[in-house]
Design a protein around this motif. Structure first.
Motif, PDB file in Angstrom:
ATOM      1  N   UNK A  14      -1.833   3.331  12.833  1.00  0.00           N
ATOM      2  CA  UNK A  14      -0.790   4.259  13.215  1.00  0.00           C
ATOM      3  C   UNK A  14       0.387   3.577  14.064  1.00  0.00           C
ATOM      4  N   UNK A  15      -0.044   2.528  14.624  1.00  0.00           N
ATOM      5  CA  UNK A  15       1.224   1.561  15.512  1.00  0.00           C
ATOM      6  C   UNK A  15       2.192   1.394  14.380  1.00  0.00           C
ATOM      7  N   UNK A  16       1.700   0.605  13.234  1.00  0.00           N
ATOM      8  CA  UNK A  16       2.524   0.188  12.193  1.00  0.00           C
ATOM      9  C   UNK A  16       3.156   1.331  11.395  1.00  0.00           C
ATOM     10  N   UNK A  17       2.765   2.422  11.250  1.00  0.00           N
ATOM     11  CA  UNK A  17       3.138   3.593  10.456  1.00  0.00           C
ATOM     12  C   UNK A  17       4.410   4.055  11.483  1.00  0.00           C
ATOM     13  N   UNK A  18       4.176   4.285  12.709  1.00  0.00           N
ATOM     14  CA  UNK A  18       5.267   4.730  13.762  1.00  0.00           C
ATOM     15  C   UNK A  18       6.487   3.900  13.542  1.00  0.00           C
ATOM     16  N   UNK A  19       6.242   2.614  13.758  1.00  0.00           N
ATOM     17  CA  UNK A  19       7.240   1.532  13.689  1.00  0.00           C
ATOM     18  C   UNK A  19       8.081   1.459  12.587  1.00  0.00           C
ATOM     19  N   UNK A  20       7.201   1.662  11.292  1.00  0.00           N
ATOM     20  CA  UNK A  20       8.108   1.372  10.100  1.00  0.00           C
ATOM     21  C   UNK A  20       8.844   2.611   9.694  1.00  0.00           C
ATOM     22  N   UNK A  21       8.264   3.734  10.049  1.00  0.00           N
ATOM     23  CA  UNK A  21       9.187   5.231   9.765  1.00  0.00           C
ATOM     24  C   UNK A  21      10.143   5.240  10.472  1.00  0.00           C
ATOM     25  N   UNK A  22       9.911   4.987  11.798  1.00  0.00           N
ATOM     26  CA  UNK A  22      11.003   4.930  12.806  1.00  0.00           C
ATOM     27  C   UNK A  22      12.264   4.181  12.803  1.00  0.00           C
ATOM     28  N   UNK A  23      11.842   3.069  11.856  1.00  0.00           N
ATOM     29  CA  UNK A  23      13.208   2.212  11.573  1.00  0.00           C
ATOM     30  C   UNK A  23      13.589   2.249  10.087  1.00  0.00           C
ATOM     31  N   UNK A  24      13.038   3.327   9.427  1.00  0.00           N
ATOM     32  CA  UNK A  24      13.608   3.552   8.029  1.00  0.00           C
ATOM     33  C   UNK A  24      13.217   2.431   6.975  1.00  0.00           C
ATOM     34  N   UNK A  25      12.164   1.481   7.244  1.00  0.00           N
ATOM     35  CA  UNK A  25      11.899   0.588   6.299  1.00  0.00           C
ATOM     36  C   UNK A  25      11.110   1.037   5.171  1.00  0.00           C
ATOM     37  N   UNK A  26      11.960   1.562   4.182  1.00  0.00           N
ATOM     38  CA  UNK A  26      11.534   2.484   3.090  1.00  0.00           C
ATOM     39  C   UNK A  26      10.469   1.460   2.188  1.00  0.00           C
ATOM     40  N   UNK A  27      10.588   0.196   1.996  1.00  0.00           N
ATOM     41  CA  UNK A  27       9.756  -0.417   1.141  1.00  0.00           C
ATOM     42  C   UNK A  27       8.565  -0.650   1.587  1.00  0.00           C
ATOM     43  N   UNK A  28       8.599  -0.871   2.901  1.00  0.00           N
ATOM     44  CA  UNK A  28       7.130  -0.872   3.627  1.00  0.00           C
ATOM     45  C   UNK A  28       6.569   0.338   3.679  1.00  0.00           C
ATOM     46  N   UNK A  29       7.358   1.471   4.137  1.00  0.00           N
ATOM     47  CA  UNK A  29       6.680   3.036   3.913  1.00  0.00           C
ATOM     48  C   UNK A  29       5.936   3.204   2.631  1.00  0.00           C
ATOM     49  N   UNK A  30       6.239   2.788   1.452  1.00  0.00           N
ATOM     50  CA  UNK A  30       5.927   3.206   0.218  1.00  0.00           C
ATOM     51  C   UNK A  30       4.484   2.631   0.197  1.00  0.00           C
ATOM     52  N   UNK A  31       3.962   1.637   0.827  1.00  0.00           N
ATOM     53  CA  UNK A  31       2.685   1.303   0.894  1.00  0.00           C
ATOM     54  C   UNK A  31       1.788   1.930   1.845  1.00  0.00           C
ATOM     55  N   UNK A  32       2.481   2.658   2.720  1.00  0.00           N
ATOM     56  CA  UNK A  32       1.786   3.268   3.817  1.00  0.00           C
ATOM     57  C   UNK A  32       1.200   4.761   3.429  1.00  0.00           C
ATOM     58  N   UNK A  33       1.808   5.182   2.582  1.00  0.00           N
ATOM     59  CA  UNK A  33       1.520   6.804   2.048  1.00  0.00           C
ATOM     60  C   UNK A  33       0.891   6.709   0.623  1.00  0.00           C
ATOM     61  N   UNK A  34       0.043   7.577   0.491  1.00  0.00           N
ATOM     62  CA  UNK A  34      -0.483   7.703  -1.009  1.00  0.00           C
ATOM     63  C   UNK A  34       0.418   8.449  -2.023  1.00  0.00           C
ATOM     64  N   UNK A  35       0.539   8.430  -3.036  1.00  0.00           N
ATOM     65  CA  UNK A  35       1.437   8.984  -3.969  1.00  0.00           C
ATOM     66  C   UNK A  35       0.987  10.633  -4.144  1.00  0.00           C
ATOM     67  N   UNK A  36      -0.024  11.030  -3.602  1.00  0.00           N
ATOM     68  CA  UNK A  36      -0.313  12.267  -3.724  1.00  0.00           C
ATOM     69  C   UNK A  36       0.042  13.125  -2.166  1.00  0.00           C
ATOM     70  N   UNK A  37       0.817  12.521  -1.259  1.00  0.00           N
ATOM     71  CA  UNK A  37       0.863  12.951   0.068  1.00  0.00           C
ATOM     72  C   UNK A  37       1.410  14.440  -0.145  1.00  0.00           C
TER      73      UNK A  37
END
Length: 145
Positions: A18-41
């Protein structure tokens, strides 16, 4: 089915995710976000009219991509994990989240799935944070003893 309830102190792996999720999304790091969410989100948001808006993964990611590309400042990572519950390869986390001083606080429910050796978000539901001073509970008081 046995459900294991985790306190916010005892499930380090999910709390770290959850910490990584908030940090990654809050800084718009899209390449990293791709791995944090399932394709069927499924991303569900309560609308001002009292309905539910369902956004796909692509729609949600587009908003974050556009903010990053426009040079928007990072979002706040302010959050408070209220509850985490795990049942095997599935988990639910409920948290208080505020994305910025000019944004309303929100109640987030994260639906998580463990697959391929990692946790991912398969669903999010966002609703307004309640005014706790006015909250009376979801059931009316008992009228008979």
């Amino acid at each position: 089915m046995e459900i294991t309830t985790m306190t916010t102190q005892s499930n380090t792996e999910l709390l770290n995710f959850i910490d990584v999720l908030a940090e990654t999304g809050s800084h718009y790091r899209m390449d990293e976000m791709e791995a944090l969410y399932t394709d069927d989100l499924a991303f569900l948001v309560l609308t001002p009219e009292g309905g539910i808006a369902r956004l796909s993964r692509d729609e949600m990611f587009q908003e974050f991509r556009e903010r990053g590309a426009a040079g928007e400042p990072p979002l706040s990572t302010e959050k408070r994990v209220l509850h985490v519950e795990q049942d095997g390869d599935s988990a639910v986390a409920v948290l208080y989240r505020r994305m910025g001083a000019s944004a309303d606080p929100a109640l987030y429910e994260l639906r998580l799935r463990y697959s391929g050796g990692r946790w991912q978000v398969c669903g999010e539901t966002v609703s307004p944070w309640p005014d706790l001073a006015k909250a009376v509970g979801f059931l009316p008081p008992r009228q008979r003893s």
